[in-house]
Structures are given as structure tokens and as C-alpha cells.
Design a protein around this motif. Structure first.
Motif, PDB file in Angstrom:
ATOM      1  N   ARG A 296      76.293 -49.215  47.438  1.00 36.23           N
ATOM      2  CA  ARG A 296      76.975 -50.434  47.013  1.00 36.23           C
ATOM      3  C   ARG A 296      76.270 -51.061  45.814  1.00 36.23           C
ATOM      4  O   ARG A 296      75.064 -50.930  45.631  1.00 36.23           O
ATOM      5  CB  ARG A 296      77.026 -51.427  48.160  1.00 36.23           C
ATOM      6  CG  ARG A 296      77.850 -50.960  49.349  1.00 36.23           C
ATOM      7  CD  ARG A 296      77.850 -51.984  50.464  1.00 36.23           C
ATOM      8  NE  ARG A 296      78.390 -53.262  50.040  1.00 36.23           N
ATOM      9  CZ  ARG A 296      79.201 -54.028  50.801  1.00 36.23           C
ATOM     10  NH1 ARG A 296      79.555 -53.603  52.007  1.00 36.23           N
ATOM     11  NH2 ARG A 296      79.643 -55.178  50.366  1.00 36.23           N
ATOM     12  N   PRO A 297      77.025 -51.811  44.993  1.00 37.76           N
ATOM     13  CA  PRO A 297      76.393 -52.423  43.815  1.00 37.76           C
ATOM     14  C   PRO A 297      75.513 -53.630  44.132  1.00 37.76           C
ATOM     15  O   PRO A 297      74.510 -53.854  43.452  1.00 37.76           O
ATOM     16  CB  PRO A 297      77.590 -52.824  42.944  1.00 37.76           C
ATOM     17  CG  PRO A 297      78.732 -52.997  43.898  1.00 37.76           C
ATOM     18  CD  PRO A 297      78.505 -51.991  44.990  1.00 37.76           C
ATOM     19  N   GLU A 298      75.885 -54.431  45.186  1.00 36.52           N
ATOM     20  CA  GLU A 298      75.161 -55.690  45.404  1.00 36.52           C
ATOM     21  C   GLU A 298      73.656 -55.500  45.618  1.00 36.52           C
ATOM     22  O   GLU A 298      72.844 -56.194  44.972  1.00 36.52           O
ATOM     23  CB  GLU A 298      75.749 -56.478  46.573  1.00 36.52           C
ATOM     24  CG  GLU A 298      77.238 -56.728  46.516  1.00 36.52           C
ATOM     25  CD  GLU A 298      77.983 -55.739  47.390  1.00 36.52           C
ATOM     26  OE1 GLU A 298      77.882 -54.520  47.124  1.00 36.52           O
ATOM     27  OE2 GLU A 298      78.671 -56.184  48.328  1.00 36.52           O
TER      28      GLU A 298
ATOM     29  N   PHE B  22      71.957 -54.344  42.191  1.00 40.08           N
ATOM     30  CA  PHE B  22      71.860 -55.419  41.202  1.00 40.08           C
ATOM     31  C   PHE B  22      70.830 -56.456  41.634  1.00 40.08           C
ATOM     32  O   PHE B  22      70.007 -56.897  40.821  1.00 40.08           O
ATOM     33  CB  PHE B  22      73.229 -56.077  41.006  1.00 40.08           C
ATOM     34  CG  PHE B  22      74.095 -55.410  39.977  1.00 40.08           C
ATOM     35  CD1 PHE B  22      74.181 -55.915  38.690  1.00 40.08           C
ATOM     36  CD2 PHE B  22      74.830 -54.275  40.293  1.00 40.08           C
ATOM     37  CE1 PHE B  22      74.984 -55.306  37.736  1.00 40.08           C
ATOM     38  CE2 PHE B  22      75.633 -53.659  39.344  1.00 40.08           C
ATOM     39  CZ  PHE B  22      75.710 -54.172  38.064  1.00 40.08           C
TER      40      PHE B  22
ATOM     41  N   VAL C 270      76.162 -43.657  43.224  1.00 38.28           N
ATOM     42  CA  VAL C 270      76.211 -45.121  43.155  1.00 38.28           C
ATOM     43  C   VAL C 270      77.596 -45.566  42.701  1.00 38.28           C
ATOM     44  O   VAL C 270      78.320 -44.826  42.030  1.00 38.28           O
ATOM     45  CB  VAL C 270      75.141 -45.656  42.183  1.00 38.28           C
ATOM     46  CG1 VAL C 270      73.748 -45.240  42.632  1.00 38.28           C
ATOM     47  CG2 VAL C 270      75.400 -45.198  40.755  1.00 38.28           C
ATOM     48  N   ASP C 271      77.928 -46.784  43.052  1.00 37.95           N
ATOM     49  CA  ASP C 271      79.146 -47.416  42.546  1.00 37.95           C
ATOM     50  C   ASP C 271      79.118 -47.366  41.010  1.00 37.95           C
ATOM     51  O   ASP C 271      78.096 -47.631  40.385  1.00 37.95           O
ATOM     52  CB  ASP C 271      79.197 -48.863  43.041  1.00 37.95           C
ATOM     53  CG  ASP C 271      80.476 -49.566  42.666  1.00 37.95           C
ATOM     54  OD1 ASP C 271      80.634 -49.906  41.469  1.00 37.95           O
ATOM     55  OD2 ASP C 271      81.319 -49.814  43.547  1.00 37.95           O
ATOM     56  N   GLU C 272      80.242 -47.007  40.408  1.00 40.61           N
ATOM     57  CA  GLU C 272      80.294 -46.814  38.955  1.00 40.61           C
ATOM     58  C   GLU C 272      79.898 -48.057  38.169  1.00 40.61           C
ATOM     59  O   GLU C 272      79.415 -47.964  37.033  1.00 40.61           O
ATOM     60  CB  GLU C 272      81.701 -46.364  38.541  1.00 40.61           C
ATOM     61  CG  GLU C 272      81.821 -45.878  37.111  1.00 40.61           C
ATOM     62  CD  GLU C 272      81.066 -44.569  36.852  1.00 40.61           C
ATOM     63  OE1 GLU C 272      80.849 -44.244  35.670  1.00 40.61           O
ATOM     64  OE2 GLU C 272      80.706 -43.880  37.836  1.00 40.61           O
ATOM     65  N   ARG C 273      80.042 -49.231  38.777  1.00 39.72           N
ATOM     66  CA  ARG C 273      79.670 -50.456  38.065  1.00 39.72           C
ATOM     67  C   ARG C 273      78.166 -50.562  37.862  1.00 39.72           C
ATOM     68  O   ARG C 273      77.701 -51.259  36.950  1.00 39.72           O
ATOM     69  CB  ARG C 273      80.226 -51.666  38.826  1.00 39.72           C
ATOM     70  CG  ARG C 273      81.750 -51.776  38.705  1.00 39.72           C
ATOM     71  CD  ARG C 273      82.363 -52.684  39.731  1.00 39.72           C
ATOM     72  NE  ARG C 273      82.305 -52.120  41.084  1.00 39.72           N
ATOM     73  CZ  ARG C 273      82.940 -52.646  42.123  1.00 39.72           C
ATOM     74  NH1 ARG C 273      83.676 -53.741  41.969  1.00 39.72           N
ATOM     75  NH2 ARG C 273      82.854 -52.072  43.316  1.00 39.72           N
ATOM     76  N   VAL C 274      77.399 -49.845  38.662  1.00 37.47           N
ATOM     77  CA  VAL C 274      75.949 -49.762  38.437  1.00 37.47           C
ATOM     78  C   VAL C 274      75.676 -49.001  37.147  1.00 37.47           C
ATOM     79  O   VAL C 274      74.866 -49.413  36.314  1.00 37.47           O
ATOM     80  CB  VAL C 274      75.252 -49.088  39.636  1.00 37.47           C
ATOM     81  CG1 VAL C 274      73.782 -48.831  39.342  1.00 37.47           C
ATOM     82  CG2 VAL C 274      75.421 -49.937  40.889  1.00 37.47           C
ATOM     83  N   ARG C 275      76.380 -47.878  36.963  1.00 36.26           N
ATOM     84  CA  ARG C 275      76.230 -47.112  35.721  1.00 36.26           C
ATOM     85  C   ARG C 275      76.666 -47.932  34.508  1.00 36.26           C
ATOM     86  O   ARG C 275      76.017 -47.904  33.458  1.00 36.26           O
ATOM     87  CB  ARG C 275      77.074 -45.840  35.769  1.00 36.26           C
ATOM     88  CG  ARG C 275      76.751 -44.862  36.875  1.00 36.26           C
ATOM     89  CD  ARG C 275      77.700 -43.664  36.744  1.00 36.26           C
ATOM     90  NE  ARG C 275      77.627 -42.778  37.887  1.00 36.26           N
ATOM     91  CZ  ARG C 275      76.751 -41.791  38.026  1.00 36.26           C
ATOM     92  NH1 ARG C 275      75.850 -41.590  37.078  1.00 36.26           N
ATOM     93  NH2 ARG C 275      76.762 -41.012  39.088  1.00 36.26           N
TER      94      ARG C 275
ATOM     95  N   HIS D 257      77.018 -51.266  34.067  1.00 38.12           N
ATOM     96  CA  HIS D 257      76.525 -52.613  33.759  1.00 38.12           C
ATOM     97  C   HIS D 257      75.073 -52.880  34.145  1.00 38.12           C
ATOM     98  O   HIS D 257      74.557 -53.966  33.867  1.00 38.12           O
ATOM     99  CB  HIS D 257      77.414 -53.652  34.452  1.00 38.12           C
ATOM    100  CG  HIS D 257      78.872 -53.514  34.113  1.00 38.12           C
ATOM    101  ND1 HIS D 257      79.377 -53.791  32.857  1.00 38.12           N
ATOM    102  CD2 HIS D 257      79.934 -53.102  34.865  1.00 38.12           C
ATOM    103  CE1 HIS D 257      80.688 -53.575  32.849  1.00 38.12           C
ATOM    104  NE2 HIS D 257      81.052 -53.154  34.054  1.00 38.12           N
ATOM    105  N   LEU D 258      74.365 -51.908  34.755  1.00 34.86           N
ATOM    106  CA  LEU D 258      73.008 -52.180  35.213  1.00 34.86           C
ATOM    107  C   LEU D 258      71.970 -51.255  34.581  1.00 34.86           C
ATOM    108  O   LEU D 258      70.901 -51.713  34.198  1.00 34.86           O
ATOM    109  CB  LEU D 258      72.937 -52.052  36.743  1.00 34.86           C
ATOM    110  CG  LEU D 258      71.590 -52.404  37.378  1.00 34.86           C
ATOM    111  CD1 LEU D 258      71.246 -53.877  37.139  1.00 34.86           C
ATOM    112  CD2 LEU D 258      71.600 -52.110  38.881  1.00 34.86           C
TER     113      LEU D 258
END
Length: 262
Positions: free
Chosen positions: A63-65, A68, A118-123, A125-126
Motif C-alpha cells: 500500500r502507498p500510505e 509515504f 508496490v502501488d504505482e503511485r509510489v513509483r 510520486h515518491l
């Protein structure tokens, strides 16, 4: 240099990081490695860090939470802000130029992936970059993280005992390393190339260079296109069946087994 590592399994990392070169570098202060347990930022009573993938499919996704939250908590612990690196099979393959790039950073934060990734938003935006250590899938990013740390740490001033230890290592300038020999000079009838016992440093240097080119051509010809070769070496390699042609590349042997070791 400081390297932070974010992982679900700190135990995989702790023992290797306390041994040999890395352990000495950490104790001397030349290298700082801090391991962080991602479960500390897990969600709910069970410290959950993963969930089922949207759209269905096998396995779980990180999960992204928690990721992040962990990175945002770790970044202020030291200066400067770390370059965030995700260990993933989809990243740029680790090689000597990439290790040199990473070593120029004053601080890295390595994220060890697990499960289906990992959730793609990690790639998106993190992380700052993604790194792979080989074209193979392993169970998680911990062992790849150890490889990255070792490859990078060798290039940090004060980590290696001898400052010239990096000279002519495999893959630097695109070539494999030359063969190495030590005592005894004769072992079970197998000798040492005479040039290495000659005391002629110029001849030794030419032999080693020739062996680097020959061995690379034999074992990793794919590296030669980008290798730092002289015009003579490239011309020699272009001839069918020809070796590099440098002095001292002949067969080992020709030694007197009864002669004492130098």
C-alpha cells in the motif's frame, strides 16, 4: 555517506551489514547504514502494509500510505534529503557506472519491495529512481539492497583499506579483471605466467591489460562495444580468431618448480 533502508524484514540485513568490509566501514564512521522496519508505519492494529490488487490477480500489493509515511518520517532524520531508490526488477540494472552515480550521493534511502510490488503511485510520486540487480525475480528487495550497499560503499572514501583497490576491477572501463596468482609459484604442476615473476612492471602492466581484453572477449563480448579500447586493441579484436595481441598473454608455465618463492 548515509544509507537508510526501509524493509519489512530487518533481520535479513542486520547480520551481513555487521561483517567484513561493511561492518568495518560502519564502525569507523566512513559509512552509516540505518535500517527501518516498515511495520512501524503499518495501518491499524495489525500494522498492515499490503492489500489485494484492484482489478484482481494473484498476490498482494504494498500500500502507498505506509511507504509515504515512512519516507516522510525518515527524510528529516539527517541532512541532506536522501535520494529515494526502489529495488525492483523493473529498474535500471546495477552496473559500475550506476554504482559510481549512487556513490556520488551523500545520502540514499533504499526501499525494499515485497509481494507483487508496490502501488504505482509510489513509483510515480515518491521514488527518485528504480534499480534492479539482475534480470531475475527474487522474493524481496533486501538481498538486492545489500548488493547495492556493497557496490556503492566500495566507492566511498575511507571504506576500502587501499585507495587503489578499485583500479582495474571488473567492469570499470568496460572490461573484466585480469587473472590473479599468489604463492606457491607451482601448484600440482600448474605454474604462474613467467611475466608476473619477471620484475618488469611495464611488461606486467601490458600482460594484465591484454588479459583483461582477452578475458572480456571470451566471457563477456557484449561489454566490448562500450569498453575503453585503444585503436590497436580494436583492430586486433576485429581480426577473426585473433586475440588482443598484447605482450605477455602466452600460456602459463615454463617455471622451475624447484625455485624458491619470491
Amino acid at each position: 555517506m548515509r544509507i537508510d533502508v526501509l524493509t519489512l524484514f530487518p533481520g535479513i540485513l542486520e547480520a551481513p551489514l555487521g561483517e567484513t568490509l561493511l561492518g568495518r566501514a560502519r564502525r569507523s564512521g566512513a559509512l552509516e547504514v540505518v535500517i527501518h522496519d516498515l511495520r512501524g508505519w503499518g495501518l491499524g492494529r495489525h500494522r498492515s502494509v499490503d492489500d489485494y490488487p484492484f482489478g484482481g490477480g494473484p498476490g498482494m500489493v504494498m500500500r502507498p500510505e505506509p511507504l509515504f509515511a515512512a519516507v516522510e518520517a525518515i527524510q528529516p532524520l539527517a541532512e541532506p534529503s536522501a535520494e529515494v531508490v526502489l529495488l525492483t526488477p523493473q529498474g535500471r540494472r546495477l552496473d559500475a557506472p550506476l554504482a559510481a552515480e549512487l556513490a556520488r550521493s551523500r545520502r540514499l534511502l533504499l526501499i525494499c519491495g515485497r509481494y507483487e510490488g508496490v502501488d504505482e503511485r509510489v513509483r510515480d510520486h515518491l521514488v527518485d529512481r528504480e534499480v534492479s540487480v539482475a534480470d531475475v525475480v527474487v522474493s524481496g528487495g533486501e538481498i538486492p539492497a545489500l548488493l547495492v550497499i556493497d557496490a556503492v560503499a566500495r566507492r566511498v572514501p575511507g571504506v576500502l583499506g587501499a585507495e587503489d583497490s578499485l583500479a582495474e576491477e571488473s567492469f570499470d572501463d568496460g572490461l573484466l579483471e585480469y587473472p590473479q596468482y599468489t604463492r606457491p609459484r607451482d601448484f600440482r604442476g600448474w605454474g604462474v605466467p613467467p611475466v608476473l615473476l619477471s620484475g618488469d612492471h611495464g611488461a606486467v602492466a601490458r600482460w594484465r591489460r591484454g588479459e583483461r581484453v582477452r578475458r572480456t572477449r571470451q566471457r563477456r563480448p557484449d561489454l566490448l562495444a562500450g569498453a575503453a579500447l585503444s585503436e590497436h586493441e580494436r583492430a586486433a579484436l576485429a581480426e577473426p580468431g585473433a586475440g588482443p595481441g598484447d605482450a605477455g598473454t602466452g600460456p602459463a608455465g615454463g617455471l622451475d618448480p624447484s625455485a624458491p618463492d619470491p
